[in-house]
Every structure is written in C-alpha cells, then in structure tokens.
Design a protein around this motif. Structure first.
Motif, PDB file in Angstrom:
ATOM      1  N   UNK A  64      47.149  74.335  22.720  1.00 11.52           N
ATOM      2  CA  UNK A  64      47.598  73.406  21.915  1.00 11.52           C
ATOM      3  C   UNK A  64      47.802  74.026  20.628  1.00 11.52           C
ATOM      4  N   UNK A  65      48.831  73.150  20.010  1.00 10.67           N
ATOM      5  CA  UNK A  65      49.326  73.403  18.903  1.00 10.67           C
ATOM      6  C   UNK A  65      47.644  72.639  17.492  1.00 10.67           C
ATOM      7  N   UNK A  66      47.550  71.638  18.014  1.00 11.58           N
ATOM      8  CA  UNK A  66      46.319  71.273  16.939  1.00 11.58           C
ATOM      9  C   UNK A  66      45.458  72.252  17.002  1.00 11.58           C
ATOM     10  N   UNK A  67      44.823  72.852  17.746  1.00  8.53           N
ATOM     11  CA  UNK A  67      43.968  73.749  17.930  1.00  8.53           C
ATOM     12  C   UNK A  67      43.841  75.134  17.130  1.00  8.53           C
ATOM     13  N   UNK A  68      45.472  75.682  17.237  1.00  3.30           N
ATOM     14  CA  UNK A  68      45.677  76.614  16.741  1.00  3.30           C
ATOM     15  C   UNK A  68      46.024  76.152  15.460  1.00  3.30           C
ATOM     16  N   UNK A  69      46.509  75.126  14.663  1.00  5.63           N
ATOM     17  CA  UNK A  69      46.679  74.519  13.543  1.00  5.63           C
ATOM     18  C   UNK A  69      45.063  75.210  12.814  1.00  5.63           C
ATOM     19  N   UNK A  70      44.088  74.013  13.676  1.00  4.52           N
ATOM     20  CA  UNK A  70      42.542  74.604  12.568  1.00  4.52           C
ATOM     21  C   UNK A  70      42.420  75.519  12.530  1.00  4.52           C
ATOM     22  N   UNK A  71      42.905  76.737  13.568  1.00  4.49           N
ATOM     23  CA  UNK A  71      41.835  77.890  13.317  1.00  4.49           C
ATOM     24  C   UNK A  71      42.785  78.657  12.788  1.00  4.49           C
ATOM     25  N   UNK A  72      44.177  78.453  11.789  1.00  6.36           N
ATOM     26  CA  UNK A  72      44.884  78.922  10.609  1.00  6.36           C
ATOM     27  C   UNK A  72      44.693  78.564   9.311  1.00  6.36           C
ATOM     28  N   UNK A  73      44.423  77.020   8.916  1.00  9.53           N
ATOM     29  CA  UNK A  73      43.402  76.418   8.374  1.00  9.53           C
ATOM     30  C   UNK A  73      41.688  76.970   8.053  1.00  9.53           C
ATOM     31  N   UNK A  74      41.899  77.133   9.162  1.00 10.77           N
ATOM     32  CA  UNK A  74      40.740  77.741   8.982  1.00 10.77           C
ATOM     33  C   UNK A  74      40.459  79.931   8.361  1.00 10.77           C
ATOM     34  N   UNK A  75      41.304  79.727   8.647  1.00 13.40           N
ATOM     35  CA  UNK A  75      41.215  82.038   8.747  1.00 13.40           C
ATOM     36  C   UNK A  75      42.142  82.193   7.374  1.00 13.40           C
ATOM     37  N   UNK A  76      43.272  81.335   7.529  1.00 14.00           N
ATOM     38  CA  UNK A  76      44.039  81.399   7.188  1.00 14.00           C
ATOM     39  C   UNK A  76      45.029  80.387   5.859  1.00 14.00           C
ATOM     40  N   UNK A  77      44.056  79.802   4.989  1.00 17.94           N
ATOM     41  CA  UNK A  77      44.500  78.554   4.691  1.00 17.94           C
ATOM     42  C   UNK A  77      45.202  78.129   3.392  1.00 17.94           C
ATOM     43  N   UNK A  78      46.144  79.225   3.352  1.00 20.92           N
ATOM     44  CA  UNK A  78      47.229  79.795   1.808  1.00 20.92           C
ATOM     45  C   UNK A  78      48.726  79.207   3.258  1.00 20.92           C
ATOM     46  N   UNK A  79      48.756  79.429   4.108  1.00 21.83           N
ATOM     47  CA  UNK A  79      49.677  79.510   5.461  1.00 21.83           C
ATOM     48  C   UNK A  79      49.930  78.362   5.536  1.00 21.83           C
ATOM     49  N   UNK A  80      51.532  77.942   4.713  1.00 18.66           N
ATOM     50  CA  UNK A  80      52.317  76.516   5.609  1.00 18.66           C
ATOM     51  C   UNK A  80      51.964  76.266   6.824  1.00 18.66           C
ATOM     52  N   UNK A  81      51.754  75.307   7.425  1.00 21.11           N
ATOM     53  CA  UNK A  81      51.818  74.922   8.692  1.00 21.11           C
ATOM     54  C   UNK A  81      53.212  74.126   9.003  1.00 21.11           C
TER      55      UNK A  81
END
Length: 215
Positions: A64-81
């Motif tokens: 799921x892209x939802x789970x991927x979004x959560x991981x990115x926001x947790x570890x790379x919060x500056x990346x725009x999704x």
C-alpha cells in the motif's frame, strides 16, 4: 538552477515511463529513481536525495502507498508527497490527509496539472482538486469537533496566515503579502499546526472553517 529531484513509485512500469518523460521534459525537474514497492523505495531514499515522491496507492506485491507514505513521513519528513492515483475513495483520502500528504491528484488529470502540482508542493502549497477537497471536508466533518476556544489560542497574525493558507497560498506568497521572510512564515505555520493539534495545512484550514473562524 537547482533541480527538483523526484522519485516515482507505481507498480506499472509503462505508466512510470510516461510520467518520467513528462517530468524530465521540464528543465528544473529531474527523476532520480523509480520503484514499484515499499522496500525498493526505501532503498532508493537511503541512497538518493529526493525532494518529491510521487506515489500510487496500490503498489506491487499487494503493498500500500498509504503505508509507504507513513514510513516516508516518519523518516524523511522534508520529502513532499504527491499521490497520483486512479482511486478517490473517501477512506483513502481521509487517512492520507491525516498522514500529511502534500497533494493528491487523479491519473486522468492533464500532464500540465501534474507539473504544476509538483511546483506547488515544492513551494509549500497543498494540491487538492475540488472533488478531493470535498472528500477531505466530509471526512473531518464526521470526526470529533474541536472547541472554538482552541482556535482562539492563535495570535492575530496566525489567524491571518491560517486564512491565507485556506485559500491555497504558498509560504512565499504569504511572506510577500506580509513583507516577512519565508522562514518566519514557516515558524507561524508550525505554531498553527501545533496549537490546533493537527499535522497538515489542510486539516488546519478545515478545522477553522468548521468553526466559522475563516471568512
């Protein structure tokens, strides 16, 4: 000229190729990698500097892209999704907005819409087409409402900035409006989100409108 570094995450290789060609045609954009599942995306982000992630909701291996979004926001919060999906189901949109996505557009949108969406999120804006924005509003309307006195914890300047945020103005546009620095606007935005106990600009604007604070 600093290029905006983009990563594409979608389980269809041909679709990624088409989007890559569209993005790479812009001189200030650069696609630095592609992936089709969570693990390959994480590996890519560890090795590569990325400014914007363009994600589908349904990925390879049933992930799921939802789970991927959560991981990115947790570890790379500056990346725009920026979510680019064929699906506009209410529940997906509600969950993703709470995770702090920066934009959500549908795959049948014109290519020009995608290019402008990337520019907008990089500049600090939130991209939500009217059909998606209405679903976000509906989702928050069914959750517990905040008391109005929480809104009034905001300073007069924070209320002014919140109103401009609700109209879709980006940080540099707000800074220009008040003749202040972009960094000062960023501080105000962080304070607004903290005081309202929300994670995203969209949530803040929605909450304020529900409480009849914004004009």
């Amino acid at each position: 000229m600093k290029q905006v570094r983009v990563v594409l995450v979608d389980d269809h290789a041909m679709f990624r190729q088409g989007i890559r060609a569209c993005i790479d045609s812009e001189p200030d954009f650069l696609v630095v990698g592609e992936a089709d599942d969570i693990s390959s995306t994480i590996d890519l982000l560890i090795r590569t500097q990325v400014d914007v992630g363009i994600l589908d909701i349904r990925l390879a291996k049933g992930e799921s892209g939802i789970e991927l979004t959560k991981r990115i926001k947790d570890h790379w919060p500056k990346i725009k999704i920026l979510i680019l999906s064929a699906y506009d189901f209410d529940k997906y949109i509600e969950i993703l907005s709470k995770l702090g996505i920066d934009g959500y557009i549908l795959k049948d949108s014109p290519q020009e819409t995608l290019i402008q969406a990337i520019r907008d999120v990089v500049s600090g804006g939130v991209v939500l087409p009217p059909s998606i924005a209405s679903k976000v509003m509906k989702g928050f309307a069914t959750t517990k409402r905040y008391k109005k006195d929480r809104i009034w914890d905001l300073t007069s300047r924070e209320l002014e900035i919140l109103e401009l945020m609700s109209h879709g103005l980006r940080n540099f546009e707000i800074a220009d409006r008040f003749s202040i620095s972009v960094r000062t606007v960023e501080v105000h935005v962080r304070n607004i989100l903290s005081k309202l106990h929300v994670k995203t600009r969209t949530e803040a604007a929605t909450l304020a409108m529900q409480n009849n604070i914004l004009r």
